[in-house]
Design a protein around this motif. Structure first.
Motif, short mmCIF file in Angstrom:
data_model
loop_
_atom_site.label_atom_id
_atom_site.label_comp_id
_atom_site.label_asym_id
_atom_site.label_seq_id
_atom_site.Cartn_x
_atom_site.Cartn_y
_atom_site.Cartn_z
N LEU A 130 0.83 -1.11 0.22
CA LEU A 130 -0.35 -0.32 0.35
C LEU A 130 1.27 1.20 0.11
CD1 LEU A 130 -2.60 -0.82 2.55
CD2 LEU A 130 -3.44 -1.10 -0.02
N ALA A 131 2.19 0.63 0.61
CA ALA A 131 3.19 2.31 0.25
C ALA A 131 3.69 2.93 -1.03
CB ALA A 131 4.18 2.29 1.30
N PRO A 132 3.53 3.73 -1.34
CA PRO A 132 4.27 4.40 -2.46
C PRO A 132 6.15 3.95 -2.59
CG PRO A 132 4.07 6.08 -1.13
CD PRO A 132 3.20 4.91 -0.28
N GLN A 133 6.01 2.66 -2.48
CA GLN A 133 7.46 2.36 -1.88
C GLN A 133 8.49 3.06 -3.57
OE1 GLN A 133 8.46 0.86 0.56
NE2 GLN A 133 7.34 -0.10 1.80
N ARG A 134 8.09 2.53 -4.69
CA ARG A 134 9.19 3.12 -6.02
C ARG A 134 9.07 4.61 -5.72
NH1 ARG A 134 9.70 1.19 -11.14
NH2 ARG A 134 9.12 -1.43 -9.81
N ALA A 135 8.07 5.32 -5.34
CA ALA A 135 8.52 6.50 -5.88
C ALA A 135 9.32 7.34 -4.52
CB ALA A 135 7.33 7.57 -4.90
N ARG A 136 9.55 6.48 -2.89
CA ARG A 136 10.28 6.59 -2.05
C ARG A 136 11.41 6.18 -2.66
NH1 ARG A 136 6.04 4.24 3.04
NH2 ARG A 136 5.49 5.65 3.56
N GLN A 137 11.70 4.82 -3.64
CA GLN A 137 12.60 4.69 -3.49
C GLN A 137 13.66 5.60 -4.67
OE1 GLN A 137 12.67 1.13 -5.52
NE2 GLN A 137 12.20 -0.46 -3.54
N PHE A 138 13.21 6.35 -5.83
CA PHE A 138 13.45 7.90 -6.15
C PHE A 138 13.44 8.47 -5.52
CE2 PHE A 138 11.56 5.47 -10.30
CZ PHE A 138 12.30 5.84 -11.08
N LEU A 139 12.71 9.20 -4.52
CA LEU A 139 13.47 9.76 -3.47
C LEU A 139 14.41 9.76 -3.09
CD1 LEU A 139 12.97 12.73 -2.96
CD2 LEU A 139 11.57 11.64 -0.71
N LEU B 157 7.29 12.37 2.35
CA LEU B 157 6.71 11.28 1.01
C LEU B 157 7.51 10.22 1.50
CD1 LEU B 157 6.22 9.27 -1.54
CD2 LEU B 157 8.30 10.46 -2.17
N LEU B 158 8.34 10.56 2.35
CA LEU B 158 9.59 8.78 3.35
C LEU B 158 9.01 9.30 4.89
CD1 LEU B 158 13.22 10.01 2.15
CD2 LEU B 158 11.72 8.68 1.39
N SER C 287 5.96 7.48 -11.04
CA SER C 287 5.80 6.56 -9.85
C SER C 287 4.73 7.20 -8.19
CB SER C 287 7.31 6.65 -8.51
OG SER C 287 8.07 6.14 -9.75
N THR C 288 4.43 7.92 -8.34
CA THR C 288 3.62 8.75 -7.53
C THR C 288 2.31 8.92 -8.05
OG1 THR C 288 5.00 10.42 -6.67
CG2 THR C 288 2.93 11.14 -5.89
N TYR C 289 2.21 9.19 -9.16
CA TYR C 289 1.07 9.51 -9.87
C TYR C 289 0.58 7.72 -10.63
CZ TYR C 289 -2.41 10.26 -13.44
OH TYR C 289 -4.06 9.14 -14.30
N ARG C 290 1.49 6.66 -10.62
CA ARG C 290 0.87 5.13 -10.73
C ARG C 290 1.01 4.96 -9.56
NH1 ARG C 290 2.51 3.00 -15.19
NH2 ARG C 290 0.63 0.89 -14.40
N TRP C 291 1.20 5.09 -8.67
CA TRP C 291 0.84 4.43 -7.24
C TRP C 291 -0.88 4.93 -6.44
CZ3 TRP C 291 -0.55 7.38 -3.16
CH2 TRP C 291 -0.74 6.98 -1.32
N ALA C 292 -1.05 6.57 -6.97
CA ALA C 292 -2.33 6.97 -6.52
C ALA C 292 -2.94 6.41 -7.47
CB ALA C 292 -2.37 8.14 -6.73
N GLU C 293 -3.15 6.29 -8.92
CA GLU C 293 -3.80 5.43 -9.83
C GLU C 293 -3.97 3.62 -9.22
OE1 GLU C 293 -3.90 5.07 -14.59
OE2 GLU C 293 -2.34 4.51 -13.60
N ARG C 294 -2.91 3.05 -8.53
CA ARG C 294 -3.37 2.03 -8.21
C ARG C 294 -4.24 1.96 -7.13
NH1 ARG C 294 -0.34 -1.66 -4.55
NH2 ARG C 294 1.12 0.31 -4.66
N ILE C 295 -4.03 2.99 -5.51
CA ILE C 295 -4.35 3.10 -4.26
C ILE C 295 -6.15 3.60 -5.04
CG2 ILE C 295 -4.92 4.31 -3.06
CD1 ILE C 295 -2.86 2.21 -2.73
#
Length: 439
Positions: free
Chosen positions: A46-55, A95-96, A356-364
């Motif tokens: 559920l966490a925005p893991q990919r966006a966090r990795q990029f950050l 985000l983190l 990645s943030t956009y894709r995460w919100a889309e999935r959630i």
């Protein structure tokens, strides 16, 4: 305690005239993360893991870039640097730092409503002050300085609504985000009511956007609102109702007001000194990028003077000495600014994080039933990310705190909402209560 810190953070999003509130909110969020972070493998999806990795990679990259420039380490921790050149180091922290704080759906909804309500009330007062300033005597000029939300800009001569922000462009950007959230709540509510809180929020925040006279925010919101309507295209009757009864009347009203219509017409004025100046900023950023296309000239170096470089010109060429200047000057384009200071590597990291943030919100969003608050809020965040991408073409919005901090605070709230939804699956009765609460 966690709810107090989150509410303080949400309140701090409504302005940056009082930096102590912003600083306290961010420090409180970091302490909260350190004390309350839990490792729950079942919720990692559920966490925005990919966006966090990029950050995380971006933080490592930008900090390494800063160290390579040879600028004193003390400058990195100075308020002046973090307020301007290094603002992204602070702006992306939610985000983190947003963990699962066990925030329930009711609290998250009320936090979002609090943000929209405060922004709306400030806009209403600002509209009254604006009318008073341009010739409708309301006697509001006697209000305390802290409540003077309208200022006079000398070039070109005009009144602008700045709200609780340092600049009218910052106000326009945040009000555009608030209007996007309110519009999404309208579009994804089961029944559209012209006289409802979401309609009031949209009307008030749209007013704040219009009176800010931020041409960048105008253009970005217009493009983003088209995406918002496309998201809801399956609900044709609802889209038409909102457009005809709410959006078009508001737009028509402001376009008939000379104070606003003249500013809208100036969007395409290529002879405007500010527009010409931005092309010069763009050119300067491209020149920096051409010097060091791989990793840029160094984090925070765009607006420094008397630069001397080390490395291989045209490949890796870092500005390793020069006069350090911490101010708000930037390239007025986030993509070019990232290219200038971070090269292709810096740009890819930042764009990858936003995508990645956009894709995460889309999935959630797919985890929530249609017409519930969670569904509408996830759509709102997707819309906000799109607006940030548009507005960053003519402002360094991705590298400043006001908008990024807003978006990622909302991302943290949505993450907690998703965890809450997984913890307690929505029953038909609860779903009906959510729908009624949103309407």
């Amino acid at each position: 305690m966690s709810k107090f810190v989150i509410l303080l953070l949400v309140i701090s999003l409504t302005g940056n005239l009082f930096p102590a509130i912003n600083v306290a909110a961010i420090l409180g969020l970091l302490l909260l993360y350190i004390v309350h972070r839990k490792t729950e493998p079942a919720k990692l999806d559920l966490a925005p893991q990919r966006a966090r990795q990029f950050l995380i990679y971006a933080y490592v990259f930008w900090l390494t870039s800063y160290l390579l420039t040879g600028v004193p380490l003390g400058n990195l921790f100075s308020y002046e640097f973090l307020r301007f050149d290094g603002a992204l180091l602070v702006a992306y922290l939610p985000l983190l730092a947003f963990a699962d704080y066990s925030l329930d759906e009711k609290f998250v909804r009320r936090a979002v409503e609090l943000f929209l309500t405060l922004m709306s009330l400030v806009a209403v007062l600002g509209a009254a002050e604006f009318a008073d300033a341009v010739g409708v005597p309301l006697g509001l000029s006697n209000l305390p300085d802290q409540l003077q939300l309208v200022s006079f800009a000398p070039s070109p001569p005009q009144y602008v609504f700045q709200a609780m922000f340092y600049s009218h462009n910052a106000a326009g950007a945040v009000y555009a985000l608030a209007a996007c959230i309110a519009l999404s709540l309208l579009l994804h509510t089961e029944k559209v009511k012209v006289f409802s809180l979401p309609a009031f929020w949209f009307g008030a925040t749209f007013t704040g956007l219009a009176l800010s006279k931020s041409r960048t925010a105008y253009a970005a919101f217009l493009a983003t609102s088209l995406f918002a309507f496309l998201y809801a295209r399956k609900q044709t009757k609802k889209v038409l109702k909102i457009a005809v009864l709410i959006v078009l009347p508001l737009a028509a009203f402001f376009l008939t007001q000379p104070e606003v219509s003249q500013r809208v017409e100036a969007v395409t004025d290529t002879e405007d000194a500010n527009v010409v100046g931005r092309f010069l900023y763009f050119q300067r950023a491209l020149e920096d990028f051409s010097l060091s296309p791989v990793i840029g000239i160094g984090f925070g170096r765009y607006n420094d003077d008397s630069l001397a470089f080390s490395g291989i010109p045209g490949f890796v060429y870092i500005a390793t000495s020069g006069e350090v200047i911490n101010n708000g000057e930037h390239s007025h384009n986030s993509y070019l600014h990232f290219l200038a200071e971070g090269g292709v590597a810096g740009l890819l990291l930042m764009v990858g994080m936003w995508f990645s943030t956009y894709r995460w919100a889309e999935r959630i969003q797919t985890r929530f039933p249609e017409f519930t608050f969670g569904h509408a809020f996830a759509r709102a965040i997707q819309t906000c990310v799109i607006l940030e991408c548009f507005i960053s073409f003519t402002e360094h919005s991705m590298g400043t705190a006001v908008t990024s901090l807003t978006v990622f605070t909302m991302v943290g709230l949505l993450y907690n909402l998703a965890v809450c939804e997984q913890r307690a699956p929505v029953t038909p009765i609860a779903q009906l209560q959510q729908i009624r609460g949103l309407a």
